[in-house]
Design an enzyme around this catalytic site. Structure first.
Site, PDB file in Angstrom:
ATOM      1  NE  ARG A  67      -8.752  -6.094   6.486  1.00 49.26           N
ATOM      2  CZ  ARG A  67      -7.654  -5.210   6.557  1.00 49.26           C
ATOM      3  NH1 ARG A  67      -8.443  -3.926   6.703  1.00 49.26           N
ATOM      4  NH2 ARG A  67      -6.528  -5.328   6.550  1.00 49.26           N
ATOM      5  CG  HIS A 116      -4.799  -5.148  -1.452  1.00 49.38           C
ATOM      6  ND1 HIS A 116      -3.909  -4.338  -1.560  1.00 49.38           N
ATOM      7  CD2 HIS A 116      -6.002  -4.843  -0.839  1.00 49.38           C
ATOM      8  CE1 HIS A 116      -4.243  -3.538  -0.513  1.00 49.38           C
ATOM      9  NE2 HIS A 116      -5.509  -3.848  -0.147  1.00 49.38           N
ATOM     10  CG  ASP A 165      -1.907  -1.335   1.261  1.00 50.05           C
ATOM     11  OD1 ASP A 165      -1.412  -2.148   0.907  1.00 50.05           O
ATOM     12  OD2 ASP A 165      -2.831  -1.010   1.976  1.00 50.05           O
ATOM     13  CG  ASP A 187      -5.284  -0.159  -0.594  1.00 55.76           C
ATOM     14  OD1 ASP A 187      -6.239  -0.533  -1.559  1.00 55.76           O
ATOM     15  OD2 ASP A 187      -5.599  -0.606   0.732  1.00 55.76           O
ATOM     16  CG  HIS A 211      -5.936  -5.667   2.996  1.00 56.31           C
ATOM     17  ND1 HIS A 211      -6.571  -4.582   2.583  1.00 56.31           N
ATOM     18  CD2 HIS A 211      -6.789  -6.591   3.564  1.00 56.31           C
ATOM     19  CE1 HIS A 211      -8.099  -4.829   2.948  1.00 56.31           C
ATOM     20  NE2 HIS A 211      -8.165  -6.028   3.480  1.00 56.31           N
ATOM     21  CG  ASP A 242      -9.318   6.191  -1.026  1.00 55.24           C
ATOM     22  OD1 ASP A 242      -9.644   7.486  -1.469  1.00 55.24           O
ATOM     23  OD2 ASP A 242      -9.883   5.043  -1.453  1.00 55.24           O
ATOM     24  NE  ARG A 243      -7.304   4.787   5.808  1.00 57.23           N
ATOM     25  CZ  ARG A 243      -8.259   4.836   6.619  1.00 57.23           C
ATOM     26  NH1 ARG A 243      -8.436   5.778   7.663  1.00 57.23           N
ATOM     27  NH2 ARG A 243      -8.987   3.688   6.981  1.00 57.23           N
ATOM     28  CG  HIS A 278      -3.203   3.900   1.879  1.00 54.87           C
ATOM     29  ND1 HIS A 278      -4.625   3.882   1.240  1.00 54.87           N
ATOM     30  CD2 HIS A 278      -3.506   2.339   1.979  1.00 54.87           C
ATOM     31  CE1 HIS A 278      -5.315   2.837   1.517  1.00 54.87           C
ATOM     32  NE2 HIS A 278      -4.609   2.116   2.227  1.00 54.87           N
ATOM     33  CG  ASN A 338      -9.201  -2.652   0.429  1.00 53.35           C
ATOM     34  OD1 ASN A 338      -8.155  -2.697   0.630  1.00 53.35           O
ATOM     35  ND2 ASN A 338      -9.942  -2.023   1.516  1.00 53.35           N
ATOM     36  CG  HIS A 339      -8.788   1.937   0.128  1.00 55.59           C
ATOM     37  ND1 HIS A 339      -9.346   3.078   0.383  1.00 55.59           N
ATOM     38  CD2 HIS A 339      -8.616   1.189   1.051  1.00 55.59           C
ATOM     39  CE1 HIS A 339      -9.535   2.989   1.738  1.00 55.59           C
ATOM     40  NE2 HIS A 339      -8.925   2.016   2.266  1.00 55.59           N
TER      41      HIS A 339
END
Length: 490
Positions: free
Chosen positions: A394, A346, A236, A265, A421, A268-269, A238, A297-298
């Site tokens: 999750r 991922h 990730d 990923d 992840h 995001d964030r 991010h 997943n993002h």
């Protein structure tokens, strides 16, 4: 020690004065750990308090909040639900469940809980504001779905883009007919200066990447460099653009002799997600057979609405650009196999023991992830130390044990899996007797976790070599700066 909501307490449960005193002490220790950002320690302290007294709603609500911070949204929902069962008027529990559902993109469920808060506390203006904001999100999503159902055409095509003019004030690099390393490096330097690429060139990069990705399968096979016998896997990122640049500084820029795989990923964030994804897509176009991207997943519609990417693209470009990004994300591969022996996904493995590489390759990916099945579990699952499978922390995907990993590898003639992840203190973790490796490449995640980042390099033996690194400075823009609505409401 338990980290999920305990079984309902019996009506005749007896809590001694000594037990209650110790439980309160543990709760206070949990609060202190929470304040320090030590989410797992807070969870453990709240769990110990619950073990001593499982009848108090605040204990479960506190643990729900810590689980939200640790991104254990399934556990958080279970804890908040338990707190509500113990005290149906406990407003914080509804807030916690609303937050966890929002984090999973379950906007309608979040709205129900916010409506419950307003019913319990009708004079709570903050709750009324949050409820109205959530209603807007639900209505907007319904409207967008209705439009999508009526119009299946791409939001923009290359002919339209070619007709766009370059902004007169633009002083950055110009994209030639065939992308070049000179253009990519100039674009990166521009991003470092917090300047944008002209919208025409951003659109062209996206359309060219989409055209390429549509032609590849859901599972891609890739090899080590023929000359250097090297292959790098990153987890990730991010939206942490300056940490991405640090990876390239430490490990070299991508090239035919220095292939990379980024394991989902990307966005995001972090608030430099646009710079990250355009850089990665540009390298994909420059080295299509030596630079690889897995979907995370993002790279999904619901997550982008919540965690800032949509807002960032709208702020820096337009709503139309957001739509095009979503169209491209649908075509990202779900998995890669390196040198026929290392599977990279991922999230993780599956609820079905019989899944094969052929099944992954045949999975239809041009869609948003479903709530179950191969695509969902590839993006969301996590390993667990226990044998067998467990309920996901999750709230989506599964937990899979070392036996599940071993059986999958044997069935598919693989050596080990690499997944991402999850934040890890060292940036990586080796589990399941060396057969399940996690790599996470966003150091000091969200500017608060204090973790290192890591990447993996493979040589001819395919033995994983780990490089860890600390976060580097970035401009004064906080994570989630563009998250208007969604999690930004809480």
């Amino acid at each position: 020690m338990a980290t999920t909501a305990s079984a309902p307490a019996p009506m005749d449960v007896v809590v001694t004065e000594a037990d209650q005193k110790q439980a309160d002490k543990l709760k206070d220790e949990g609060n202190a750990a929470f304040k320090d950002g030590k989410w797992q320690l807070a969870i453990e302290k709240y769990s110990a308090a619950i073990d001593l007294n499982p009848t108090l709603a605040p204990y479960f609500a506190n643990r729900a909040f810590a689980n939200i911070k640790a991104e254990n949204y399934g556990y958080a929902i279970a804890d908040a639900t338990k707190a509500i069962a113990l005290d149906s008027q406990f407003v914080k529990a509804y807030y916690r469940r609303a937050t966890a559902n929002m984090a999973l993109g379950r906007f309608k469920d979040s709205l129900k809980d916010l409506q419950a808060v307003v019913k319990v506390a009708p004079n709570d203006k903050d709750a009324q504001t949050k409820m109205r904001e959530c209603e807007k999100i639900v209505k907007r999503i319904a409207f967008e779905k209705a439009i999508a159902a009526d119009d299946k055409k791409p939001c923009i095509d290359m002919a339209e883009v070619n007709d766009l003019s370059i902004d007169n004030s633009y002083d950055g690099p110009h994209l030639p007919e065939q992308i070049t390393s000179e253009f990519v490096l100039a674009m990166i330097e521009r991003f470092k200066q917090e300047k944008r690429l002209d919208r025409k060139y951003a659109y062209k990069i996206l359309l060219l990447v989409k055209d390429y990705l549509m032609k590849v399968p859901s599972l891609v096979e890739c090899e080590l460099s023929k000359t250097t016998q090297k292959f790098t896997i990153c987890g990730d990122v991010h939206g942490q653009f300056y940490d991405l640049m640090n990876i390239f500084e430490k490990n070299g820029l991508p090239s035919e002799d220095n292939p990379y795989l980024f394991n989902g990923d990307f966005v995001d964030r972090g608030s430099f997600s646009l710079e990250v994804i355009l850089t990665l897509f540009a390298f994909k176009l420059l080295y299509p057979n030596h630079f690889f991207l897995n979907r995370g997943n993002h790279e999904t519609d619901n997550m982008n609405k919540v965690y800032g990417f949509d807002g960032e693209v709208k702020a820096k470009y337009s709503d139309r650009m957001v739509t095009l990004f979503h169209e491209v994300f649908l075509w990202l591969p779900l998995a890669h196999v390196v040198a026929e022996k290392v599977l990279v996904v991922h999230g993780g493995l599956f609820s079905d023991d019989n899944v094969t590489l052929a099944d992954i390759k045949a999975t239809e990916r041009n869609r948003e992830p479903p709530d179950s099945g191969i695509m969902c579990e590839i993006l969301w699952s996590d390993p667990q130390p226990q044998l067998g499978r467990g309920v996901s922390k999750r709230g989506v995907g599964v937990h899979f044990g070392p036996d599940v990993t071993r059986n999958f590898l044997e069935r598919n003639n693989l050596s080990y899996i690499v997944r991402s992840h999850e934040v890890k203190d060292l940036g990586y973790e080796v589990a399941h007797n060396g057969k399940c490796i996690t790599v996470f490449s966003a150091p000091n995640y969200c500017d608060q976790m204090g973790n290192k980042g890591a990447f993996i390099t493979l040589g001819p033996s395919l033995e994983p070599n780990f490089t860890t690194f600390d976060a580097v400075p970035h401009p004064n823009v906080k994570p989630m700066a563009y998250a208007s609505g969604g999690m930004g409401m809480f």
